[in-house]
Design an enzyme around this catalytic site. Structure first.
Site, PDB file in Angstrom:
ATOM      1  N   ASN A   6       0.856  -1.185   0.000  1.00  0.00           N
ATOM      2  CA  ASN A   6       0.000   0.000   0.000  1.00  0.00           C
ATOM      3  C   ASN A   6       0.895   1.240   0.000  1.00  0.00           C
ATOM      4  O   ASN A   6       1.497   1.580   1.022  1.00  0.00           O
ATOM      5  CB  ASN A   6      -0.898  -0.047   1.245  1.00  0.00           C
ATOM      6  CG  ASN A   6      -1.930   1.054   1.210  1.00  0.00           C
ATOM      7  OD1 ASN A   6      -1.626   2.148   0.768  1.00  0.00           O
ATOM      8  ND2 ASN A   6      -3.130   0.766   1.662  1.00  0.00           N
ATOM      9  N   HIS A   9       1.096   5.680   1.758  1.00  0.00           N
ATOM     10  CA  HIS A   9       1.835   6.359   2.827  1.00  0.00           C
ATOM     11  C   HIS A   9       2.973   7.222   2.279  1.00  0.00           C
ATOM     12  O   HIS A   9       3.453   8.107   2.967  1.00  0.00           O
ATOM     13  CB  HIS A   9       2.319   5.324   3.844  1.00  0.00           C
ATOM     14  CG  HIS A   9       1.163   4.540   4.405  1.00  0.00           C
ATOM     15  ND1 HIS A   9       0.437   4.964   5.489  1.00  0.00           N
ATOM     16  CD2 HIS A   9       0.559   3.415   3.959  1.00  0.00           C
ATOM     17  CE1 HIS A   9      -0.547   4.103   5.712  1.00  0.00           C
ATOM     18  NE2 HIS A   9      -0.496   3.154   4.795  1.00  0.00           N
ATOM     19  N   HIS A  42      -5.350   3.866  -2.046  1.00  0.00           N
ATOM     20  CA  HIS A  42      -6.671   4.236  -1.524  1.00  0.00           C
ATOM     21  C   HIS A  42      -6.962   5.673  -1.964  1.00  0.00           C
ATOM     22  O   HIS A  42      -6.324   6.609  -1.483  1.00  0.00           O
ATOM     23  CB  HIS A  42      -6.648   4.131   0.015  1.00  0.00           C
ATOM     24  CG  HIS A  42      -7.972   4.382   0.657  1.00  0.00           C
ATOM     25  ND1 HIS A  42      -8.186   4.217   2.002  1.00  0.00           N
ATOM     26  CD2 HIS A  42      -9.162   4.791   0.154  1.00  0.00           C
ATOM     27  CE1 HIS A  42      -9.442   4.502   2.306  1.00  0.00           C
ATOM     28  NE2 HIS A  42     -10.049   4.868   1.196  1.00  0.00           N
ATOM     29  N   ARG A  44      -9.149   8.363  -1.431  1.00  0.00           N
ATOM     30  CA  ARG A  44     -10.180   8.765  -0.463  1.00  0.00           C
ATOM     31  C   ARG A  44     -11.055   9.856  -1.051  1.00  0.00           C
ATOM     32  O   ARG A  44     -10.605  10.643  -1.888  1.00  0.00           O
ATOM     33  CB  ARG A  44      -9.531   9.279   0.824  1.00  0.00           C
ATOM     34  CG  ARG A  44      -8.715   8.239   1.570  1.00  0.00           C
ATOM     35  CD  ARG A  44      -8.243   8.806   2.905  1.00  0.00           C
ATOM     36  NE  ARG A  44      -9.348   8.872   3.839  1.00  0.00           N
ATOM     37  CZ  ARG A  44      -9.573   7.981   4.812  1.00  0.00           C
ATOM     38  NH1 ARG A  44      -8.746   6.993   5.004  1.00  0.00           N
ATOM     39  NH2 ARG A  44     -10.613   8.098   5.598  1.00  0.00           N
ATOM     40  N   ARG A  48      -7.129  13.217   0.676  1.00  0.00           N
ATOM     41  CA  ARG A  48      -6.115  13.763   1.575  1.00  0.00           C
ATOM     42  C   ARG A  48      -4.720  13.192   1.309  1.00  0.00           C
ATOM     43  O   ARG A  48      -3.737  13.794   1.685  1.00  0.00           O
ATOM     44  CB  ARG A  48      -6.520  13.588   3.034  1.00  0.00           C
ATOM     45  CG  ARG A  48      -6.428  12.189   3.569  1.00  0.00           C
ATOM     46  CD  ARG A  48      -6.641  12.192   5.071  1.00  0.00           C
ATOM     47  NE  ARG A  48      -8.041  12.018   5.389  1.00  0.00           N
ATOM     48  CZ  ARG A  48      -8.462  11.248   6.405  1.00  0.00           C
ATOM     49  NH1 ARG A  48      -7.595  10.655   7.171  1.00  0.00           N
ATOM     50  NH2 ARG A  48      -9.736  11.110   6.644  1.00  0.00           N
ATOM     51  N   GLU A  69      -8.467   0.883  -3.529  1.00  0.00           N
ATOM     52  CA  GLU A  69      -9.430   0.910  -2.427  1.00  0.00           C
ATOM     53  C   GLU A  69     -10.242   2.185  -2.543  1.00  0.00           C
ATOM     54  O   GLU A  69      -9.681   3.261  -2.767  1.00  0.00           O
ATOM     55  CB  GLU A  69      -8.708   0.932  -1.082  1.00  0.00           C
ATOM     56  CG  GLU A  69      -7.818  -0.245  -0.821  1.00  0.00           C
ATOM     57  CD  GLU A  69      -6.988  -0.025   0.449  1.00  0.00           C
ATOM     58  OE1 GLU A  69      -7.086   1.031   1.088  1.00  0.00           O
ATOM     59  OE2 GLU A  69      -6.232  -0.933   0.778  1.00  0.00           O
ATOM     60  N   THR A 100      -8.482   3.577   7.974  1.00  0.00           N
ATOM     61  CA  THR A 100      -9.735   2.811   7.886  1.00  0.00           C
ATOM     62  C   THR A 100      -9.920   1.992   9.164  1.00  0.00           C
ATOM     63  O   THR A 100      -9.233   1.001   9.381  1.00  0.00           O
ATOM     64  CB  THR A 100      -9.692   1.884   6.646  1.00  0.00           C
ATOM     65  OG1 THR A 100      -9.161   2.642   5.562  1.00  0.00           O
ATOM     66  CG2 THR A 100     -11.074   1.389   6.292  1.00  0.00           C
ATOM     67  N   GLU A 150     -11.372  -9.031   2.152  1.00  0.00           N
ATOM     68  CA  GLU A 150     -10.132  -8.728   2.874  1.00  0.00           C
ATOM     69  C   GLU A 150     -10.499  -8.537   4.342  1.00  0.00           C
ATOM     70  O   GLU A 150     -11.318  -7.669   4.666  1.00  0.00           O
ATOM     71  CB  GLU A 150      -9.475  -7.462   2.303  1.00  0.00           C
ATOM     72  CG  GLU A 150      -8.211  -7.093   3.071  1.00  0.00           C
ATOM     73  CD  GLU A 150      -7.400  -5.976   2.424  1.00  0.00           C
ATOM     74  OE1 GLU A 150      -7.565  -5.719   1.205  1.00  0.00           O
ATOM     75  OE2 GLU A 150      -6.593  -5.362   3.147  1.00  0.00           O
ATOM     76  N   HIS A 213      -4.156  -4.455   7.497  1.00  0.00           N
ATOM     77  CA  HIS A 213      -4.298  -3.334   8.422  1.00  0.00           C
ATOM     78  C   HIS A 213      -3.475  -3.583   9.687  1.00  0.00           C
ATOM     79  O   HIS A 213      -3.715  -4.543  10.406  1.00  0.00           O
ATOM     80  CB  HIS A 213      -5.749  -3.037   8.831  1.00  0.00           C
ATOM     81  CG  HIS A 213      -5.873  -1.644   9.376  1.00  0.00           C
ATOM     82  ND1 HIS A 213      -6.184  -0.557   8.585  1.00  0.00           N
ATOM     83  CD2 HIS A 213      -5.655  -1.154  10.609  1.00  0.00           C
ATOM     84  CE1 HIS A 213      -6.180   0.536   9.324  1.00  0.00           C
ATOM     85  NE2 HIS A 213      -5.857   0.198  10.556  1.00  0.00           N
TER      86      HIS A 213
HETATM   87  N1  PXP Z   1      -6.008  -2.928   3.431  1.00  0.00           N
HETATM   88  C1  PXP Z   1      -6.956  -1.963   3.466  1.00  0.00           C
HETATM   89  C2  PXP Z   1      -8.290  -2.254   2.839  1.00  0.00           C
HETATM   90  C3  PXP Z   1      -6.685  -0.705   4.043  1.00  0.00           C
HETATM   91  O1  PXP Z   1      -7.635   0.246   4.051  1.00  0.00           O
HETATM   92  C4  PXP Z   1      -5.403  -0.468   4.579  1.00  0.00           C
HETATM   93  C5  PXP Z   1      -5.092   0.860   5.201  1.00  0.00           C
HETATM   94  O2  PXP Z   1      -4.952   1.821   4.229  1.00  0.00           O
HETATM   95  C6  PXP Z   1      -4.446  -1.496   4.488  1.00  0.00           C
HETATM   96  C7  PXP Z   1      -4.788  -2.716   3.936  1.00  0.00           C
HETATM   97  C8  PXP Z   1      -3.032  -1.323   4.955  1.00  0.00           C
HETATM   98  O3  PXP Z   1      -2.981  -1.009   6.307  1.00  0.00           O
HETATM   99  P1  PXP Z   1      -1.619  -0.533   6.942  1.00  0.00           P
HETATM  100  O4  PXP Z   1      -1.249   0.751   6.308  1.00  0.00           O
HETATM  101  O5  PXP Z   1      -1.953  -0.407   8.399  1.00  0.00           O
HETATM  102  O6  PXP Z   1      -0.598  -1.599   6.657  1.00  0.00           O
END
Ligand code: PXP
Length: 260
Positions: A6, A9, A42, A44, A48, A69, A100, A150, A213
């Site tokens: 992901n 970040h 993601h 959003r 943001r 996402e 999330t 998921e 997550h």
């Molecule tokens: N999967 C989904 C559906 C998410 O919304 C997120 C958070 O953005 C993640 C995975 C990854 O979570 P993390 O950043 O805590 O590893």
């Protein structure tokens, strides 16, 4: 086990200064080289972090499948149908949340979800639902006819952190803390058993199972051992480690943890 990285970040850092760097596009080649199996982003509703231009460019240029996402809002489904990522993971979104914080209310949102899923599948995009690990959510997902679910592993990650991070070993001799450690260990075992049983159940119902997550280098091991979970989507911990190790090494290290 498959790893979706992901890369949101990266844009958290960029958007903190509203500048051009770091650019998530620069991560695509690195993710591929390091053995990531999927790029997860993601978009959003409040934009943001990831911006529309990021999503457009990432989906167009990534040689890895992209898992987009987004919320079930019709504007987001319009965008997803236009961009045609490999997969869309439908997630709940609250404006005030930092990340999330829970799974979709699958039973409460049936008509909206049905419509979103129908539109995405018609556009030949596979659909995943980000759900809490409950039997009801698994059954609803099966009834909705999605390809993937998921599981939100936030509860597991929180219990793990309380057990192994907050209760320092220097408190060994305090009986009250020993008791809470015992309770937390039981909670962690219960959560893992729940994830194991539900992912097996989901697979038997014909659903493919991902999880994500709050997973990191410390807590991921027990999740990897659940064979019916095919894929993990991990962001925060990989990008955080990459500040010190570089992104390629951070992904290589996580990928090594995912070997079964
Ligand atoms: N999967 C989904 C559906 C998410 O919304 C997120 C958070 O953005 C993640 C995975 C990854 O979570 P993390 O950043 O805590 O590893």
């Amino acid at each position: 086990m498959l790893l979706g990285v992901n890369i949101d970040h990266i844009t958290v850092l960029r958007e903190a200064r509203k500048v051009a760097d770091p650019d998530p596009l620069d991560a695509l080649g690195i993710c591929k080289r390091a053995g990531a199996d999927q790029i997860t982003i993601h978009l959003r509703e409040d934009r943001r972090h990831i911006q529309d231009a990021d999503a457009i460019n990432i989906i167009e240029l990534s040689s890895l499948p992209v898992n987009l996402e987004c919320a079930i809002a019709s504007e987001m489904i319009d965008i997803a149908c236009k961009l045609k990522p490999h997969r869309v993971t439908l997630v709940p979104e609250k404006r005030e949340e930092v990340t999330t914080e829970g799974g979709l209310a699958v039973s409460g949102e049936q008509p909206k979800l049905k419509d979103a899923i129908r539109r995405l599948q018609k556009a030949e995009i596979e659909v995943s639902l980000f759900i809490d690990p409950t039997l009801e959510a698994v059954k609803c997902s099966e009834n909705l006819g999605v390809e993937w679910i998921e599981f939100h592993t936030g509860k597991y990650a929180n219990i793990y952190a309380m057990l192994y991070t907050n209760l320092s070993k220097t408190h060994h001799s305090i009986p009250e803390l020993e008791l809470s450690r015992k309770i937390l260990k039981q909670m962690l075992d219960d959560e893992l058993r729940n994830l194991r049983l539900l992912s097996c159940d989901a697979m038997e119902r014909g659903l493919r199972v991902a999880a994500g997550h709050g997973l990191n280098m410390q807590n991921v091991q027990d999740i990897v051992e659940i064979e019916t979970i095919e894929e993990l989507n991990i962001g925060q911990s990989i990008i955080a480690r990459s500040v010190f190790t570089g992104l390629e090494q951070a992904i290589l290290d996580m990928k090594a943890k995912l070997i079964r």
